[in-house]
Structure formats: C-alpha cells, structure tokens
Design an enzyme around this catalytic site. Structure first.
Site, PDB file in Angstrom:
ATOM      1  N   HIS A 206      64.156  86.342  15.864  1.00 48.25           N
ATOM      2  CA  HIS A 206      62.930  85.946  16.607  1.00 48.25           C
ATOM      3  C   HIS A 206      63.022  86.829  17.649  1.00 48.25           C
ATOM      4  O   HIS A 206      63.775  87.841  17.811  1.00 48.25           O
ATOM      5  CB  HIS A 206      63.257  84.491  17.366  1.00 48.25           C
ATOM      6  CG  HIS A 206      62.869  83.425  16.201  1.00 48.25           C
ATOM      7  ND1 HIS A 206      63.894  83.097  15.135  1.00 48.25           N
ATOM      8  CD2 HIS A 206      61.974  82.634  15.828  1.00 48.25           C
ATOM      9  CE1 HIS A 206      63.362  82.220  14.523  1.00 48.25           C
ATOM     10  NE2 HIS A 206      62.200  81.804  14.992  1.00 48.25           N
TER      11      HIS A 206
ATOM     12  N   LYS B 157      63.428  84.276  22.802  1.00 50.22           N
ATOM     13  CA  LYS B 157      63.912  83.156  22.489  1.00 50.22           C
ATOM     14  C   LYS B 157      65.254  82.715  22.661  1.00 50.22           C
ATOM     15  O   LYS B 157      66.192  83.503  22.318  1.00 50.22           O
ATOM     16  CB  LYS B 157      63.732  83.107  20.775  1.00 50.22           C
ATOM     17  CG  LYS B 157      63.807  81.810  20.473  1.00 50.22           C
ATOM     18  CD  LYS B 157      63.430  81.289  18.832  1.00 50.22           C
ATOM     19  CE  LYS B 157      63.957  80.239  18.248  1.00 50.22           C
ATOM     20  NZ  LYS B 157      63.307  79.083  19.104  1.00 50.22           N
TER      21      LYS B 157
END
Length: 281
Positions: A166, A170
């Site tokens: 990600h 994140k």
C-alpha cells in the site's frame, strides 16, 4: 426521521486525507447525497478547513467536536457519517458516533476491532463495518468464507506467504489481508497475521512489484501464495487495486443501506457488514 425520497445528508470524515477527499468529491457529484461542509480530522492536522473542488469543509478536531456537534445537529438533525480517518482514531470515533446516535460506515481499518464491534452492538444507532469497501473484494472474501466452511482443512500441510503493498502513508497492516489469513487458516494453513509482509517502500513497489508510478500514492496490491510441502504444487491468489475509486460504490451502497435500516421500524440489529449490504443490493 428522514424520508426515503429525500437526499441523504452525509458527513465525510478524514479530510484532508486522500480517501476522504475521493469520497467527498464523489458524494458531491451524486444526486442521492447532500454532503455536509464538516469533517472530523486528527488533532495534529494544522489546517482548520479543507477544499474539495469549490467546496469548503470545516475541520473538527477531537478537542472541539463535542461542542461543534451541537451546531451541526441544529443544521442537520439526521445524517450518516462516513469514516476514512486513521487507525488510531477508529475506536474513539466509533464511541463519538454512538454517543451521539449517529449511524456510520467505518471504512477505516485498524484499531481494536473487537472493541469497535462491542461499541456498535451496545449503541442505539446502526453501523456498517468492513475491512474493505470494494464490492469485488468483498465478493472474493465471501467466496473464501464459503470455501473455508465447506472444505475445512483443504490446504493442510501447505505453507502460506502473504504480501501486501500500500501507499507509504498507510499506517497499519491491511485489514483485507488479515481477513484472508483467517480464511486460509480455516482451510488448513498455520499462519500468524504478524507474518504478513508489508511493502511500503515506493522504490520496491515500482521496481520489483511493477506498480505504476502514478499509483504509488494510492494502491492496494495483495498476493497470497500456497505451496505444498514437497514443492509439487503451488496456488496463488492476487487482487491488485490502483487508485481509490473502487471503494466509492460500496461505501455509498452502505450509506443507502443504513438509511433504510434507520427508517425501518422495529429493527434492533446494530452491526452490519458489507456482505449484508451486498445481499440486499
């Protein structure tokens, strides 16, 4: 009580974050919704307002939101909150919504999920909670759940490797990956959620994973690899998402679903999932 024919007032929380910004822009363009000019944000956010297109949002921080919510209710007696904030805010926000009888969709991952569910179950207003709001991924999870229930132990003896990538910002391990690990363990693997490999380095993402440069700031790529102990067979599952638009449709379906639940007399259930939403859609 809101009438079914009226636009649904929604409060998109998490601005000036990217996912909340995507949701706000989509909500403004959607005739079903009235996007309120307020957004819960973190205490450490220096801004007091955020712009989405030509629309200005007043940012409400934890130390002032209890006072501001009174003025917000004076303008919007009923609304549904859409939460895309931060993992560290999940439980506090859920308690805030429940304390103020605000139905909400929790798209933020992380936090103490058992505590989150208990907060909703003890509340007077309903909520939709899911580790992923993308309907296609929710469908995949439903298929995995069916397989786990129907064929328990199918992959006994197999090793499992889980990698998820990600955007760098994140903060937590993918909630989707954690859920998938649960299904694979029911199918016979022995894998700890702490073993999930998190990839957050943009250079590795672009050069080794092949993630397009324009999506390094917003993506969710997952690979689950099962290998037989003797190396004779290998199974691999992947779901790679670029951007954030895929989460909009499921999130707004959940909002409409909650509005219907609130309008339904006699409904005493409080906690719902995206599977519930999709079964009714």
């Amino acid at each position: 009580m809101i009438k079914i024919s009226e636009k649904i007032p929604i409060m998109i929380n998490g601005l000036p974050g990217n996912v909340a910004r995507t949701m706000a822009a989509a909500g403004i363009a959607d005739e079903r919704f009235l996007v309120m000019p307020y957004s819960l944000t973190g205490q450490d956010i220096p801004e007091t307002t955020a712009m989405v297109g030509e629309n200005e949002f007043l940012l409400c921080k934890p130390d002032t939101r209890d006072k501001k919510i009174k003025a917000i209710f004076a303008q919007y007696p009923f609304f549904i909150a859409v939460d895309y904030t931060h993992p560290s805010a999940v439980n506090g926000n859920a308690k805030f919504y429940s304390r103020n009888n605000i139905p909400f969709v929790m798209g933020t991952t992380g936090g103490n999920r058992e505590e989150l569910e208990k907060t909703v179950q003890d509340a007077s207003s309903p909520a939709v909670i899911a580790p992923n709001m993308a309907k296609q991924i929710v469908g995949l999870q439903a298929m995995m759940a069916y397989a786990a229930q129907t064929f328990p132990g199918l992959f006994t003896g197999y090793s499992l490797e889980v990698k998820e990538s990600h955007q760098q910002g994140k903060a937590d391990t993918s909630g989707t990956a954690k859920a998938m690990v649960g299904y694979f363990n029911e199918l016979g693997t022995d894998f700890k959620k702490e073993e999930i490999q998190q990839i957050r380095d943009p250079k590795i993402q672009e050069n080794q994973w092949g993630i397009p440069r324009e999506h390094l700031s917003g993506h969710g790529w997952h690979t689950y690899t099962l290998k037989a102990a003797d190396g004779s067979s290998l199974f691999e599952f992947k779901h790679n998402i670029n951007g954030r638009d895929i989460y909009v449709s499921g999130t707004f379906d959940a909002v409409v679903y909650l509005r219907e639940k609130v309008s339904l007399k006699g409904n005493k259930r409080r906690l719902f999932t995206m599977i519930d939403v999709m079964n009714q859609s």
